[in-house]
Write an enzyme that holds these catalytic residues in place. Structure first.
Site, PDB file in Angstrom:
ATOM      1  N   MET A 121      -1.374  12.493  44.853  1.00 30.36           N
ATOM      2  CA  MET A 121      -2.502  12.617  45.787  1.00 30.36           C
ATOM      3  C   MET A 121      -2.002  12.975  47.172  1.00 30.36           C
ATOM      4  O   MET A 121      -2.359  12.360  48.174  1.00 30.36           O
ATOM      5  CB  MET A 121      -3.309  11.304  45.819  1.00 30.36           C
TER       6      MET A 121
ATOM      7  N   ASP B 296     -13.545  11.046  34.775  1.00 26.39           N
ATOM      8  CA  ASP B 296     -13.238  11.418  36.152  1.00 26.39           C
ATOM      9  C   ASP B 296     -13.751  12.836  36.412  1.00 26.39           C
ATOM     10  O   ASP B 296     -13.791  13.664  35.503  1.00 26.39           O
ATOM     11  CB  ASP B 296     -11.718  11.419  36.385  1.00 26.39           C
TER      12      ASP B 296
ATOM     13  N   LYS C  47     -13.078  10.249  40.055  1.00 21.82           N
ATOM     14  CA  LYS C  47     -12.492  10.245  41.372  1.00 21.82           C
ATOM     15  C   LYS C  47     -12.002  11.638  41.660  1.00 21.82           C
ATOM     16  O   LYS C  47     -11.093  12.102  40.991  1.00 21.82           O
ATOM     17  CB  LYS C  47     -11.285   9.311  41.420  1.00 21.82           C
TER      18      LYS C  47
END
Lengths: 252, 252
Positions: B168, B34, B55
Site C-alpha cells: 500500500m 474487496d 478496501k
C-alpha cells in the site's frame, strides 16, 4: 527448446496450489520436486516423470549445481519442465541460482508464485499476522544459530518487527530462544510452534519464548515458529481446541 | 447456520487463487469481495450473489463493522458464505476483526490462505526475496508516514531486515523515501516499484531509494515497493526488458 516453470507447491495440502500451478503440472513432461512435496501434489502430474531433488530440512539433499544442470538438460529435451518447490519459489527456495543457470543457458522460464507456509500457519492458528493496533509488519526469517559473526543479524530483524515467523526452525528451538533472549527479546513474548501447516498431521502449540525449547522438544518437522503480540490477542482467549502450553498466560 | 470462508484471492490474476479457494467459490451462495478483486475471479462464482465491500487503497470503503455484521447475517441465511480478500487474508486484511465477530456470533469459519502480492511481485521481477549470501530475511510492511510517534517503528523494521516489501505504498513514495533516508537507509539502496503484480497491466521499475519519488510519480495503483541488495544481484545485469531507471547502477 522447452520452458521451465518454477512453481510454488504451496504449504503442503494439495489443493493449496494455484490453479495455474495445477494446470501446468497437468501439462508437464517432467517434474523436479522437493523431497517435502506431498504425493497428492505429484498426482496432479500423472503423465510426467517425477524426479525428487533436495531439500529436506537438514537431511542430505541434491547438490544445487546438479539441479541447475538437470533443469537445463530437461528443457533441451522436453517442452514443459516443472520445478516444483515447497511454499513459494521466491522465499527461501534458492530460486535465484536456478534462474541464473537457466538464463545463462538461454532457457525460457516462468515463475508461478505459491502460498508460503507462514500464511498457512496463520490460517491454522486463526491468527492474522498483522492486526490493527498490534502489528503493522511481519518478518520472515531463517534463523542462523551458532555461526558467530552473522548470528546477530537475524535476531535484529526479529526484534525490530511486530511479528516474526521463523522458517526451518524445528530442532533448533533451544538455540533460537537463547539467541533471541540474549538479544533482548523478553522471555514472556508469546510464541507458537506449528508443525505440518495445512496438513492433517498439523500440530500447533501456544507458549512463550522462554518455554519454547521445552515445547519444541518433540515437535514434528517441518515446523514454523511465530513470535509476537498478535498471539496474545483477545481472539485467543477462548479457543478451547488450541493446545495452550501450561506456562502461557494470554493476559501477560 | 452456514459457514463463512475467508479466502485469499491471490495477487490479482484469476488463476493465482488456490484450487481450494476456486472450489469454494463455485459452491458459494454469496461472495463478499474487496473492491480490488478482479471480475475474472468473481466469474468463478457465477451462481453466487456478489457484494463489493471495501478496501480500495485510500478510497472510501465499507465500514468494517458493517462487513462484520453482514457476514454474520449471511451465515444465518446461507450454507456457504465466502469473504474474498485480495492477497492472503492473514496479511494486511483485517481478518482478525471479522474472525472475532464470527466467533462472537457462534458462526463456523475457515481460512483459506492465498498468494500474497509480494510474492507475485518477486515472480514478476524474477528476483528471489531471499538469496544465499545476500538476504536471509524479508519484512512485509505497511508504511505509516507522517503520523508522529509511530512513524519510526516501521522504518526500524525495514532497516533491520535484509529485504523489505512495502505494501500500500503508491502515492506515498516521497514521504516513504524521506522517512527511510532520515532513519539511516542509504539513498543508493536498490529499489523496485511494481504496480498491478501478476496482471497484464503490470509495470516494474528498478531504481534507488533516493530516486524513488521521481519514478513513483506516475505509477499505477496498487503498487508495492521492494528494497534491498537482492535487487542489485548479478541476475539483474542483463535483463534488457526490465525498465531501469537512468540513475540506477547495478554495481553500486
Amino acid at each position: 527448446m522447452g520452458k521451465v516453470y518454477l512453481i510454488g507447491a504451496g504449504p503442503g495440502a494439495a489443493d493449496l496450489i494455484t490453479l495455474r500451478g495445477a494446470r501446468l503440472l497437468a501439462q508437464a513432461e517432467v517434474v523436479f520436486h522437493d523431497a517435502l512435496v506431498q504425493p497428492e501434489l505429484l498426482a496432479l502430474a500423472p503423465q510426467a516423470q517425477h524426479i525428487a531433488v533436495g531439500k529436506r530440512c537438514r537431511k542430505l539433499s541434491t547438490d544445487q549445481r546438479f539441479i541447475n544442470r538437470a533443469l537445463v538438460e530437461a528443457a533441451q529435451r522436453h517442452t514443459i519442465v516443472v520445478r516444483l518447490k515447497g511454499g513459494d519459489p521466491m522465499l527461501f527456495g534458492r530460486a535465484q541460482e536456478e534462474i541464473a543457470a537457466l538464463r545463462e543457458a538461454g532457457i525460457a522460464y516462468e515463475i508461478v508464485p505459491g502460498v508460503t507456509s507462514a500464511l498457512a500457519a496463520a490460517a491454522d492458528l486463526g491468527i492474522s499476522l498483522t492486526q490493527r493496533g498490534v502489528s503493522r509488519n511481519v518478518v520472515f526469517v531463517t534463523p542462523r544459530v551458532g555461526t558467530g559473526e552473522t548470528a546477530s543479524d537475524w535476531t535484529k530483524s526479529v526484534l525490530a518487527a511486530d511479528t516474526a515467523v521463523l522458517y526451518m526452525a524445528s530442532g533448533q528451538a533451544a538455540q533460537i530462544a537463547a539467541s533471541l533472549m540474549q538479544s533482548g527479546l523478553p522471555g514472556s513474548t508469546p510464541a507458537a510452534l506449528i508443525s505440518n501447516a495445512s496438513l492433517p498431521t498439523m500440530q500447533k502449540i501456544l507458549t512463550t519464548l522462554a518455554q519454547l525449547p521445552e515445547v519444541a522438544h518433540n515437535a514434528a518437522s517441518p515446523a514454523l515458529i511465530v513470535l509476537g503480540e498478535v498471539l496474545s490477542a483477545q481472539a485467543l482467549e477462548d479457543l478451547p481446541e488450541f493446545i495452550k502450553h501450561e506456562h502461557f498466560s494470554a493476559s501477560s
